[in-house]
Motif scaffolding. Structure first.
Motif, mmCIF file in Angstrom:
data_model
loop_
_atom_site.group_PDB
_atom_site.id
_atom_site.type_symbol
_atom_site.label_atom_id
_atom_site.label_comp_id
_atom_site.label_asym_id
_atom_site.label_seq_id
_atom_site.Cartn_x
_atom_site.Cartn_y
_atom_site.Cartn_z
ATOM 1 N N THR A 1 0.721 -1.192 0.497
ATOM 2 C CA THR A 1 -0.393 0.139 0.387
ATOM 3 C C THR A 1 1.016 1.049 -0.051
ATOM 4 O O THR A 1 0.313 2.313 1.457
ATOM 5 N N PRO A 2 1.652 1.719 -0.934
ATOM 6 C CA PRO A 2 2.791 2.675 -1.145
ATOM 7 C C PRO A 2 1.828 4.490 -1.157
ATOM 8 O O PRO A 2 2.016 5.017 -0.869
ATOM 9 N N PHE A 3 0.845 3.857 -2.223
ATOM 10 C CA PHE A 3 -0.139 5.569 -2.308
ATOM 11 C C PHE A 3 -0.896 5.709 -0.690
ATOM 12 O O PHE A 3 -1.324 6.797 -0.311
ATOM 13 N N ALA A 4 -0.727 5.039 0.449
ATOM 14 C CA ALA A 4 -0.692 5.337 1.844
ATOM 15 C C ALA A 4 0.174 6.026 2.478
ATOM 16 O O ALA A 4 0.111 6.926 3.306
ATOM 17 N N ASP A 5 1.143 6.389 1.876
ATOM 18 C CA ASP A 5 2.063 6.969 2.437
ATOM 19 C C ASP A 5 2.032 8.196 2.870
ATOM 20 O O ASP A 5 2.765 9.038 4.229
ATOM 21 N N ASP A 6 1.086 8.777 2.127
ATOM 22 C CA ASP A 6 1.231 10.828 2.603
ATOM 23 C C ASP A 6 -0.609 11.012 2.559
ATOM 24 O O ASP A 6 -0.331 11.826 2.707
ATOM 25 N N TRP A 7 -0.719 9.818 3.026
ATOM 26 C CA TRP A 7 -2.344 10.141 3.715
ATOM 27 C C TRP A 7 -1.582 10.417 5.272
ATOM 28 O O TRP A 7 -0.422 10.474 6.051
ATOM 29 N N SER A 8 -2.495 11.367 5.362
ATOM 30 C CA SER A 8 -2.355 12.496 6.671
ATOM 31 C C SER A 8 -2.645 11.820 7.734
ATOM 32 O O SER A 8 -3.560 10.653 7.823
ATOM 33 N N SER A 9 -2.134 12.058 9.087
ATOM 34 C CA SER A 9 -2.442 10.961 10.184
ATOM 35 C C SER A 9 -3.570 11.416 10.691
ATOM 36 O O SER A 9 -4.676 12.785 10.528
ATOM 37 N N PRO A 10 -4.382 9.705 11.316
ATOM 38 C CA PRO A 10 -4.292 8.765 11.992
ATOM 39 C C PRO A 10 -4.243 8.042 10.443
ATOM 40 O O PRO A 10 -4.776 6.695 10.783
ATOM 41 N N TRP A 11 -4.975 8.274 9.279
ATOM 42 C CA TRP A 11 -5.735 7.745 8.575
ATOM 43 C C TRP A 11 -5.008 6.495 7.893
ATOM 44 O O TRP A 11 -5.241 5.590 7.660
ATOM 45 N N SER A 12 -3.379 6.741 7.480
ATOM 46 C CA SER A 12 -2.117 5.611 7.423
ATOM 47 C C SER A 12 -2.325 4.666 8.063
ATOM 48 O O SER A 12 -2.777 3.706 7.990
ATOM 49 N N GLY A 13 -2.483 4.969 9.197
ATOM 50 C CA GLY A 13 -2.673 4.000 10.597
ATOM 51 C C GLY A 13 -3.424 3.069 10.506
ATOM 52 O O GLY A 13 -3.324 1.474 10.496
ATOM 53 N N LEU A 14 -4.523 4.303 10.509
ATOM 54 C CA LEU A 14 -5.654 3.211 10.549
ATOM 55 C C LEU A 14 -5.806 2.282 9.791
ATOM 56 O O LEU A 14 -6.382 0.620 9.968
ATOM 57 N N PHE A 15 -6.114 2.789 8.152
ATOM 58 C CA PHE A 15 -5.649 1.918 7.131
ATOM 59 C C PHE A 15 -5.011 0.118 7.269
ATOM 60 O O PHE A 15 -5.417 -0.586 7.241
ATOM 61 N N ARG A 16 -3.884 0.433 7.248
ATOM 62 C CA ARG A 16 -3.180 -0.343 7.202
ATOM 63 C C ARG A 16 -3.348 -1.046 8.395
ATOM 64 O O ARG A 16 -2.971 -2.678 8.228
ATOM 65 N N GLY A 17 -3.544 -0.541 9.430
ATOM 66 C CA GLY A 17 -4.084 -1.512 10.709
ATOM 67 C C GLY A 17 -5.239 -2.511 10.490
ATOM 68 O O GLY A 17 -5.151 -3.849 11.054
ATOM 69 N N PHE A 18 -6.223 -1.494 9.704
ATOM 70 C CA PHE A 18 -7.131 -2.630 8.973
ATOM 71 C C PHE A 18 -6.474 -3.769 8.325
ATOM 72 O O PHE A 18 -7.406 -4.974 8.932
ATOM 73 N N LEU A 19 -6.321 -3.592 6.821
ATOM 74 C CA LEU A 19 -6.028 -4.062 6.739
ATOM 75 C C LEU A 19 -4.852 -5.728 6.899
ATOM 76 O O LEU A 19 -5.047 -6.727 6.854
ATOM 77 N N THR A 20 -3.673 -5.209 7.315
ATOM 78 C CA THR A 20 -3.332 -6.402 8.870
ATOM 79 C C THR A 20 -4.311 -6.958 9.357
ATOM 80 O O THR A 20 -3.842 -8.306 9.654
ATOM 81 N N ALA A 21 -4.761 -6.631 9.852
ATOM 82 C CA ALA A 21 -6.407 -7.344 10.782
ATOM 83 C C ALA A 21 -7.135 -8.072 9.920
ATOM 84 O O ALA A 21 -7.143 -9.152 10.202
ATOM 85 N N VAL A 22 -7.821 -8.001 8.992
ATOM 86 C CA VAL A 22 -8.313 -8.403 8.460
ATOM 87 C C VAL A 22 -7.475 -9.439 7.616
ATOM 88 O O VAL A 22 -7.561 -10.839 7.593
ATOM 89 N N LEU A 23 -5.896 -9.435 7.018
ATOM 90 C CA LEU A 23 -5.336 -10.126 6.725
ATOM 91 C C LEU A 23 -4.817 -11.888 7.595
ATOM 92 O O LEU A 23 -5.043 -12.707 7.449
ATOM 93 N N PHE A 24 -5.077 -10.971 9.080
ATOM 94 C CA PHE A 24 -4.833 -12.589 9.975
ATOM 95 C C PHE A 24 -6.214 -12.639 10.314
ATOM 96 O O PHE A 24 -5.422 -14.528 10.485
ATOM 97 N N ALA A 25 -7.188 -12.091 10.026
ATOM 98 C CA ALA A 25 -8.262 -13.456 10.428
ATOM 99 C C ALA A 25 -8.279 -13.853 9.127
ATOM 100 O O ALA A 25 -8.986 -15.243 9.605
ATOM 101 N N LEU A 26 -8.295 -13.590 8.477
ATOM 102 C CA LEU A 26 -8.077 -14.796 6.457
ATOM 103 C C LEU A 26 -7.234 -16.320 6.705
ATOM 104 O O LEU A 26 -8.021 -16.663 6.342
ATOM 105 N N ALA A 27 -5.713 -15.407 7.691
ATOM 106 C CA ALA A 27 -4.925 -16.495 7.879
ATOM 107 C C ALA A 27 -5.763 -17.750 8.758
ATOM 108 O O ALA A 27 -5.382 -18.938 8.401
ATOM 109 N N LEU A 28 -6.193 -17.124 9.962
ATOM 110 C CA LEU A 28 -6.955 -17.980 10.763
ATOM 111 C C LEU A 28 -8.125 -18.739 9.979
ATOM 112 O O LEU A 28 -8.146 -20.142 10.617
ATOM 113 N N LEU A 29 -8.756 -17.940 9.916
ATOM 114 C CA LEU A 29 -10.325 -18.437 8.887
ATOM 115 C C LEU A 29 -9.624 -19.936 7.739
ATOM 116 O O LEU A 29 -9.666 -21.071 8.306
#
Length: 278
Positions: free
Chosen positions: A58-86
């Motif tokens: 997600t390099p396109f999120a590098d220039d996003w203002s705080s806290p949106w970049s962190g929230l967006f990537r944190g959400f995707l990380t959680a989704v990735l881990f949830a899918l891995a568990l499933l």
């Protein structure tokens, strides 16, 4: 409802059977332990490097203002881990059965031998051929399970329904596929192909759900899955034996072409005996 209870009963019978055969039970724990270690390592690696992977894609999120970049990537990380568990829950049985094919095949044969007084259905195939069929069918089941998993994951975002109905539905779907994987050990020796196995279980969904759904819930705890797996294989074999004598289930299995080395199978009285086909 009666089939749900009967399915759960087979699960309990299987656990009792292995409890009465301690030496066989001990050997049958090895494949589950190996699979558990492999999955644990994979999930730990995902936990350590998952955030870095999401940042990289997600390099396109590098220039996003705080806290949106962190929230967006944190959400995707959680989704990735949830899918891995499933995915881990959906594939644990298939991978364990593949790794432990010789162990569980021997266990299933022992259950058949004990219940029939010595008669054991045999496929007549070499081990490498059985492993190939098992791996091929597992991939097909995994593809079906993955499609269901993605659909249920998407429906999980629907307000109220996604937090109540969908998780329950997910356990029943997972339970059905777990039952298919476990009964395949005994049914494959009887010459019943994947398509016919699915037809058989769809004709007795309550039985499949009653057997597999409790396993799906218990398999959320990794160590529980390891210790229940041998009993689940034994219970699935007992269920297959009873389905052989069930006219309704026999009629649900389509006829396939005969093989030079026929094996016992679930078939109707008016059907041609079915042997193994590749």
């Amino acid at each position: 409802m009666r089939d749900l209870g009967a399915g759960f009963g087979y699960l309990m019978k299987g656990q009792r059977w292995v409890a009465q055969h301690g030496k066989r039970y001990g050997w049958s724990l090895l494949p589950g332990l190996i699979t558990l270690v492999l999955y644990a390592v994979a999930l730990v690696c995902l936990g350590v490097w998952g955030d870095d992977a999401i940042t990289w894609v997600t390099p396109f999120a590098d220039d996003w203002s705080s806290p949106w970049s962190g929230l967006f990537r944190g959400f995707l990380t959680a989704v990735l881990f949830a899918l891995a568990l499933l995915l881990a829950v959906l594939t644990f049985t298939a991978v364990t059965l593949l790794i432990g094919q010789p162990f569980y095949e021997s266990l299933s044969e022992e259950v058949d031998r004990a219940e029939s007084g010595g008669e054991v259905p045999e496929s007549g195939l070499p081990l490498w051929r059985e492993l190939w069929i098992s791996a091929r069918d597992s991939l097909r089941i995994l593809a079906r399970a993955a499609l269901w998993g993605l659909l249920l994951f998407a429906l999980g975002f629907v307000p109220f329904v996604g937090q109540t109905v969908i998780p329950v539905l997910g356990f029943f779907v997972t339970g059905f596929f777990l039952t298919e994987e476990l009964t395949a050990v005994a049914l494959q020796r009887r010459g019943v192909q994947l398509r016919d196995r699915l037809t058989l279980l769809r004709s007795r969904k309550g039985l499949a759900w009653g057997f597999g759904a409790p396993l799906a819930v218990s398999f959320l705890v990794p160590f529980v899955a390891v210790f229940l797996m041998p009993g689940a294989v034994a219970g699935a074999t007992l269920m297959v034996r009873d389905l052989e004598g069930d006219p309704e289930a026999r009629g649900a299995a389509p006829t396939t072409a005969p093989h030079p080395h026929p094996a016992p199978h679930i078939a109707g009285a008016d059907e041609t005996p079915r042997g193994l086909t590749s």
